[in-house]
Design a protein around this motif. Structure first.
Motif, short mmCIF file in Angstrom:
data_model
loop_
_atom_site.label_atom_id
_atom_site.label_comp_id
_atom_site.label_asym_id
_atom_site.label_seq_id
_atom_site.Cartn_x
_atom_site.Cartn_y
_atom_site.Cartn_z
N ASP A 124 0.85 -1.19 0.00
CA ASP A 124 0.00 0.00 0.00
C ASP A 124 0.88 1.24 0.00
O ASP A 124 1.12 1.88 1.03
N LEU A 125 1.41 1.56 -1.19
CA LEU A 125 2.33 2.69 -1.34
C LEU A 125 1.79 3.66 -2.39
O LEU A 125 1.10 3.26 -3.32
N PRO A 126 2.13 4.93 -2.27
CA PRO A 126 1.70 5.90 -3.29
C PRO A 126 2.49 5.71 -4.58
O PRO A 126 3.54 5.07 -4.60
N PRO A 127 2.00 6.26 -5.68
CA PRO A 127 2.74 6.17 -6.95
C PRO A 127 4.09 6.86 -6.83
O PRO A 127 4.29 7.76 -6.02
N THR A 128 5.01 6.44 -7.67
CA THR A 128 6.31 7.09 -7.72
C THR A 128 6.15 8.52 -8.24
O THR A 128 5.38 8.78 -9.17
N ARG A 129 6.92 9.44 -7.66
CA ARG A 129 6.87 10.84 -8.09
C ARG A 129 8.10 11.14 -8.94
O ARG A 129 9.23 10.94 -8.52
N TYR A 130 7.85 11.60 -10.16
CA TYR A 130 8.90 11.98 -11.08
C TYR A 130 8.99 13.50 -11.13
O TYR A 130 8.05 14.17 -11.56
N TYR A 131 10.10 14.04 -10.69
CA TYR A 131 10.26 15.49 -10.58
C TYR A 131 10.70 16.09 -11.92
O TYR A 131 11.26 15.41 -12.78
N GLU A 132 10.45 17.36 -12.05
CA GLU A 132 10.83 18.07 -13.27
C GLU A 132 12.34 17.96 -13.49
O GLU A 132 13.14 18.16 -12.58
N GLY A 133 12.72 17.62 -14.70
CA GLY A 133 14.13 17.51 -15.04
C GLY A 133 14.67 16.10 -14.98
O GLY A 133 15.79 15.83 -15.45
N CYS A 134 13.92 15.15 -14.42
CA CYS A 134 14.41 13.77 -14.37
C CYS A 134 14.33 13.14 -15.77
O CYS A 134 13.53 13.56 -16.61
N CYS A 147 8.66 5.75 -5.03
CA CYS A 147 9.99 6.33 -5.22
C CYS A 147 9.91 7.84 -5.46
O CYS A 147 8.86 8.38 -5.81
N HIS A 148 11.05 8.52 -5.29
CA HIS A 148 11.21 9.93 -5.62
C HIS A 148 12.39 10.03 -6.60
O HIS A 148 13.54 9.79 -6.21
N GLU A 174 14.22 1.23 -0.37
CA GLU A 174 14.55 2.18 0.70
C GLU A 174 16.00 2.67 0.64
O GLU A 174 16.59 3.04 1.66
N THR A 175 16.55 2.65 -0.54
CA THR A 175 17.91 3.16 -0.73
C THR A 175 17.85 4.65 -1.08
O THR A 175 16.94 5.10 -1.78
N ILE A 176 18.83 5.41 -0.58
CA ILE A 176 18.90 6.85 -0.84
C ILE A 176 20.21 7.14 -1.58
O ILE A 176 21.30 6.77 -1.11
N ILE A 177 20.10 7.79 -2.75
CA ILE A 177 21.27 8.15 -3.54
C ILE A 177 21.26 9.67 -3.70
O ILE A 177 20.37 10.24 -4.33
N ASN A 178 22.23 10.31 -3.11
CA ASN A 178 22.25 11.76 -3.05
C ASN A 178 22.78 12.40 -4.34
O ASN A 178 23.11 11.70 -5.31
N SER A 228 18.35 2.04 -18.14
CA SER A 228 18.52 0.58 -18.17
C SER A 228 18.77 0.03 -16.77
O SER A 228 19.72 -0.71 -16.52
N SER A 229 17.88 0.36 -15.85
CA SER A 229 18.06 -0.05 -14.45
C SER A 229 16.74 -0.52 -13.87
O SER A 229 15.66 -0.26 -14.41
N ILE A 230 16.84 -1.21 -12.74
CA ILE A 230 15.67 -1.71 -12.02
C ILE A 230 15.68 -1.08 -10.64
O ILE A 230 16.63 -1.24 -9.87
N ILE A 231 14.60 -0.37 -10.32
CA ILE A 231 14.50 0.37 -9.08
C ILE A 231 13.33 -0.19 -8.27
O ILE A 231 12.19 -0.19 -8.74
N PHE A 232 13.60 -0.66 -7.07
CA PHE A 232 12.55 -1.18 -6.21
C PHE A 232 11.86 -0.04 -5.46
O PHE A 232 12.22 1.13 -5.60
N HIS A 233 10.88 -0.38 -4.63
CA HIS A 233 10.02 0.63 -4.02
C HIS A 233 10.78 1.50 -3.00
O HIS A 233 11.78 1.11 -2.42
N SER A 234 10.26 2.71 -2.83
CA SER A 234 10.71 3.65 -1.78
C SER A 234 12.17 4.06 -1.92
O SER A 234 12.86 4.28 -0.93
N VAL A 235 12.64 4.18 -3.15
CA VAL A 235 14.01 4.62 -3.41
C VAL A 235 14.00 6.12 -3.74
O VAL A 235 13.11 6.60 -4.44
N SER A 236 15.00 6.84 -3.24
CA SER A 236 15.14 8.27 -3.54
C SER A 236 16.41 8.49 -4.36
O SER A 236 17.50 8.08 -3.96
N ILE A 237 16.25 9.15 -5.52
CA ILE A 237 17.37 9.46 -6.40
C ILE A 237 17.38 10.97 -6.61
O ILE A 237 16.46 11.53 -7.21
N GLU A 238 18.41 11.62 -6.12
CA GLU A 238 18.44 13.08 -6.10
C GLU A 238 18.96 13.65 -7.43
O GLU A 238 19.45 12.92 -8.30
N ARG A 239 18.88 14.97 -7.56
CA ARG A 239 19.24 15.66 -8.80
C ARG A 239 20.73 15.51 -9.12
O ARG A 239 21.57 15.46 -8.24
#
Length: 353
Positions: free
Chosen positions: A259-269, A280-281, A311-315, A288-299
């Motif tokens: 029960d998770l919200p949809p992934t949010r794709y920010y402007e510029g991604c 995910c954010h 639940e991985t965070i990549i700054n 060409s990658s596989i991203i599991f739930h609740s992952v954050s990928i920064e700008r």
């Protein structure tokens, strides 16, 4: 299918050792795959879609994540009063786990459950098997051939044929086998009283050699056993190049719902040829990658040819290429993780980079 009971066995500890980092806290059967599934989902889905209503899981060590994922089999419709999913929990000491012989001990301890089942045949299959197999066809084939055991091994040729006893280790290539319940109960009892020290596959090899059992062998298409880092990574990434695997020659496996919200794709991604789960954010670039739930990928971050667990965070401003990041990894800004060998770079659970 009223006449067939499924028994899923897990890998020996030394087989888990072929994926040492990813199986440090889990067994191979509970490995995440394809952004939302686990390996166990494939064989469970195959059994249920073949009409098997009574399934037992021989859990050995490192089974907490697996049991949490299965949740009593509710997602597969196995949470029922009669039959359903049964999990055989170990009762022996930790020293016995490391011998890799625990599945036979679990069978011996739970032989009454097997005897009281309403099915006359048993099919054994490993939890790390991916692909499609029709167990109804296999049962019908077994009955027609009138042999003691029918073995299945991965292959591309659907033809089947009989084969005489071969050298030790031959049957390790045949991870699925079908046998009558009465014969299996007889073998368990016989070998239990001889203090048999082996696994289920060892038991079958010994029984064929010493008891003169007759066998069939079936080559089945679209089957693959995940046994090491290379074929786990390659099989995972193949879905990106051949997405029809999920809509064509391979059934979509059933899995635990989140029960998770949809992934949010920010402007510029930027996203290309990737699988991304919910929650995910995404602010950076994913190729060409596989991203599991609740992952954050920064700008400013670029991820290519990689698998990122939940639940991985990549700054900011990091670069990842051919990386497998286990659950809850934290990668600080301006990091470059680029694989320079034939194997992917693997980051352990909760690693800090």
């Amino acid at each position: 299918m009223k006449d067939l009971m499924g028994i899923i066995y897990l890998n020996k500890p030394e087989q888990d050792g072929k994926l040492p980092i990813l199986t440090r806290n889990r067994c191979i059967a509970s490995l995440p795959i394809w952004s939302k599934f686990r390996l166990i989902d494939f064989i469970l889905t195959n059994m249920v879609q073949s009409g098997i209503e009574n399934i037992a899981l021989l859990s050995t060590i490192k089974y907490r994540a697996l049991i949490n994922h299965l949740q009593g089999g509710a997602a597969w419709g196995l949470d029922k009063k009669r039959d359903g999913l049964f999990i055989f929990i170990p009762t022996m000491s930790q020293s016995s786990y490391n011998l890799g012989h625990f599945d036979f001990q679990l069978l011996s301890e739970n032989i009454d459950h097997i005897k009281k089942s309403h099915q006359d045949y048993l099919v054994f299959a490993p939890g790390n098997l991916v692909g499609n197999i029709d167990f109804q066809w296999l049962l019908n084939f077994h009955k027609k051939q009138e042999k003691d055991i029918t073995y299945v091994r991965p292959g591309t040729d659907y033809a089947s044929y009989s084969k005489d006893l071969s050298e030790d280790g031959y049957y390790q290539m045949h991870p699925i086998f079908l046998i009558s319940k009465s014969l299996m109960v007889k073998l368990i009892r016989e070998y239990y009283y001889t203090n048999f020290n082996g696994s289920i596959t060892d038991l079958m090899t010994s029984s064929i050699r010493n008891n003169g059992l007759t066998i069939n062998e079936v080559n089945y298409p679209n089957l693959n056993c995940i046994t090491n880092m290379e074929n786990y990574f390659n099989f995972s990434m193949n879905i990106l190049e051949t997405p029809e695997m999920l809509t064509g020659n391979m059934e979509v496996p059933v899995t635990k719902k989140r029960d998770l919200p949809p992934t949010r794709y920010y402007e510029g991604c930027e996203i290309s040829q990737s699988l991304i789960a919910e929650g995910c954010h995404i602010k950076g670039e994913v190729n060409s990658s596989i991203i599991f739930h609740s992952v954050s990928i920064e700008r400013g971050t670029q991820i290519s040819n990689s698998i990122i667990f939940p639940e991985t965070i990549i700054n900011e401003n990091s670069l990842l290429n051919e990386v497998i990041a286990d659950k809850q990894v934290y990668i600080s800004e301006n990091k470059q993780l680029i694989n320079s060998s034939t194997k992917p770079l693997v980051l352990s659970k909760q690693a800090r980079v």
